[in-house]
Enzyme design. Structure first.
Site, PDB file in Angstrom:
ATOM      1  N   HIS A  79     -32.183  41.191 -42.398  1.00 29.20           N
ATOM      2  CA  HIS A  79     -31.363  42.048 -41.318  1.00 29.20           C
ATOM      3  C   HIS A  79     -30.767  42.705 -41.156  1.00 29.20           C
ATOM      4  O   HIS A  79     -29.588  41.834 -41.066  1.00 29.20           O
ATOM      5  CB  HIS A  79     -32.887  41.685 -40.000  1.00 29.20           C
ATOM      6  CG  HIS A  79     -32.067  40.326 -39.163  1.00 29.20           C
ATOM      7  ND1 HIS A  79     -32.158  39.467 -40.011  1.00 29.20           N
ATOM      8  CD2 HIS A  79     -30.530  39.898 -38.439  1.00 29.20           C
ATOM      9  CE1 HIS A  79     -32.052  38.274 -38.753  1.00 29.20           C
ATOM     10  NE2 HIS A  79     -31.053  38.862 -38.212  1.00 29.20           N
ATOM     11  N   TYR A  96     -32.198  43.481 -36.002  1.00 30.73           N
ATOM     12  CA  TYR A  96     -34.007  44.663 -36.758  1.00 30.73           C
ATOM     13  C   TYR A  96     -33.987  44.743 -38.389  1.00 30.73           C
ATOM     14  O   TYR A  96     -32.783  44.582 -38.570  1.00 30.73           O
ATOM     15  CB  TYR A  96     -33.251  46.178 -35.920  1.00 30.73           C
ATOM     16  CG  TYR A  96     -33.581  46.113 -34.835  1.00 30.73           C
ATOM     17  CD1 TYR A  96     -35.094  46.461 -33.752  1.00 30.73           C
ATOM     18  CD2 TYR A  96     -32.271  45.956 -33.606  1.00 30.73           C
ATOM     19  CE1 TYR A  96     -34.983  46.516 -32.618  1.00 30.73           C
ATOM     20  CE2 TYR A  96     -32.467  46.262 -32.087  1.00 30.73           C
ATOM     21  CZ  TYR A  96     -33.921  46.466 -31.504  1.00 30.73           C
ATOM     22  OH  TYR A  96     -34.177  47.132 -30.221  1.00 30.73           O
ATOM     23  N   THR A  97     -34.886  44.431 -38.465  1.00 28.68           N
ATOM     24  CA  THR A  97     -35.519  44.720 -39.898  1.00 28.68           C
ATOM     25  C   THR A  97     -35.284  46.739 -40.117  1.00 28.68           C
ATOM     26  O   THR A  97     -36.286  46.912 -39.711  1.00 28.68           O
ATOM     27  CB  THR A  97     -36.442  44.177 -40.464  1.00 28.68           C
ATOM     28  OG1 THR A  97     -35.814  42.340 -40.113  1.00 28.68           O
ATOM     29  CG2 THR A  97     -36.150  44.193 -41.885  1.00 28.68           C
ATOM     30  N   CYS A 251     -43.221  35.612 -38.156  1.00 21.76           N
ATOM     31  CA  CYS A 251     -42.696  36.568 -37.168  1.00 21.76           C
ATOM     32  C   CYS A 251     -43.194  37.428 -35.391  1.00 21.76           C
ATOM     33  O   CYS A 251     -44.578  37.858 -35.854  1.00 21.76           O
ATOM     34  CB  CYS A 251     -42.037  37.881 -37.729  1.00 21.76           C
ATOM     35  SG  CYS A 251     -40.337  38.698 -36.491  1.00 21.76           S
TER      36      CYS A 251
END
Length: 277
Positions: A79, A96-97, A251
């Site tokens: 990320h 954030y990814t 996740c």
């Protein structure tokens, strides 16, 4: 004597020439490959070139890279750290990814769910085309090589789908990787499901390798997915059984991550078989 030695000298000359050409080709290849735009130590700014509102609180943000052939340089499943300002004008940094891969050259995209009280949500809510986002990376412990596992089980909740989506895309779009993906994706309502169209497209395009099971806490009247919270029974039914060549990724919100870890332990998945983003 000269006539006797000349063929050997000719062979040596040809060999040296071939080696030189090979070395030059290797140098050209390595130096012509696009280099990643990320810096793990310093923030770099990327321009917002398109913003697409997906729902009342979810938007897709497209950021341009320096050139049309530039790549972000983000390893699969890792990320980036994004820096912005909250409603009090104080700095905030959050991971954030991206939903894009390095095969998507010239840009990267983030799908962001903006929460009413979220500090970084405020920054994205206020962003307009032409604004810049400060990004640093890559970050993360996840490491993946094609064929590393026979199958992945994925347990995602809410915006926790983004690293799962990135890993799933990388696996399925690689013709040399035959790893299978079994995803359980939990949300509160149908409207909360992120990337549903993209996930359904992957499941439809790769029916033998990608399976997606949606779970809703508040499902609509007509619903054929799971209902409530992700249970041990759902994991048993929709994820690969414990084995040395599988891995379960999780996740989601902290309470979900904790509950899933307990379920996996009870079902016999060892710590080596589990990874939490």
């Amino acid at each position: 004597m000269e006539l006797f030695q000349s063929p050997n000298l000719e062979v040596i000359s040809i060999t040296v020439a071939i080696a030189a050409v090979a070395a030059a080709a290797a140098y050209f290849y390595l130096n012509s490959k696009p280099k990643g735009c990320l810096d793990p130590e310093n923030f770099r700014n990327f321009k917002l070139v398109k913003r697409t509102q997906l729902s009342h609180n979810v938007a897709k943000f497209k950021f341009a890279l320096p050139t049309p052939t530039s790549i972000l340089g983000l390893p699969i499943g890792q990320h980036i750290s994004c820096r912005g300002k909250d409603s009090a004008d104080e700095e905030v940094i959050k991971p954030y990814t991206p939903t894009t891969l390095d095969t998507d050259v010239g840009y990267f995209e983030l799908v962001i769910k903006m929460y009413p009280q979220g500090r970084m949500s405020h920054h994205f809510r206020e962003m307009k085309v032409g604004d810049y986002l400060s990004v640093k990376g890559p970050k993360g412990r996840f490491r993946y090589q094609p064929g590393q596992f026979r199958a992945f089980g994925m347990l995602a909740g809410g915006s926790g789908i983004t690293p799962m989506f990135q890993v799933t895309r990388a696996i399925l779009e690689n013709p040399k990787d035959d790893t299978k993906v079994h995803l359980i994706y939990a949300n509160v309502t149908y409207e909360d499901i992120l990337l549903k169209e993209e996930l359904d497209s992957l499941a439809s395009s790769y029916p033998d390798r990608c399976h997606v099971y949606y779970v809703l806490n508040q499902p609509p009247e007509t619903w054929n997915g799971g209902v409530g919270f992700v249970s041990k029974g759902m994991i048993e039914a929709h994820c690969p059984a414990p084995a040395a060549d599988i891995q379960i990724l999780r996740c989601g919100p902290p309470p979900m991550n904790k509950a899933m870890a307990a379920h996996l332990d009870d079902l016999g998945y060892t710590k080596e078989m589990q990874f939490q983003f």
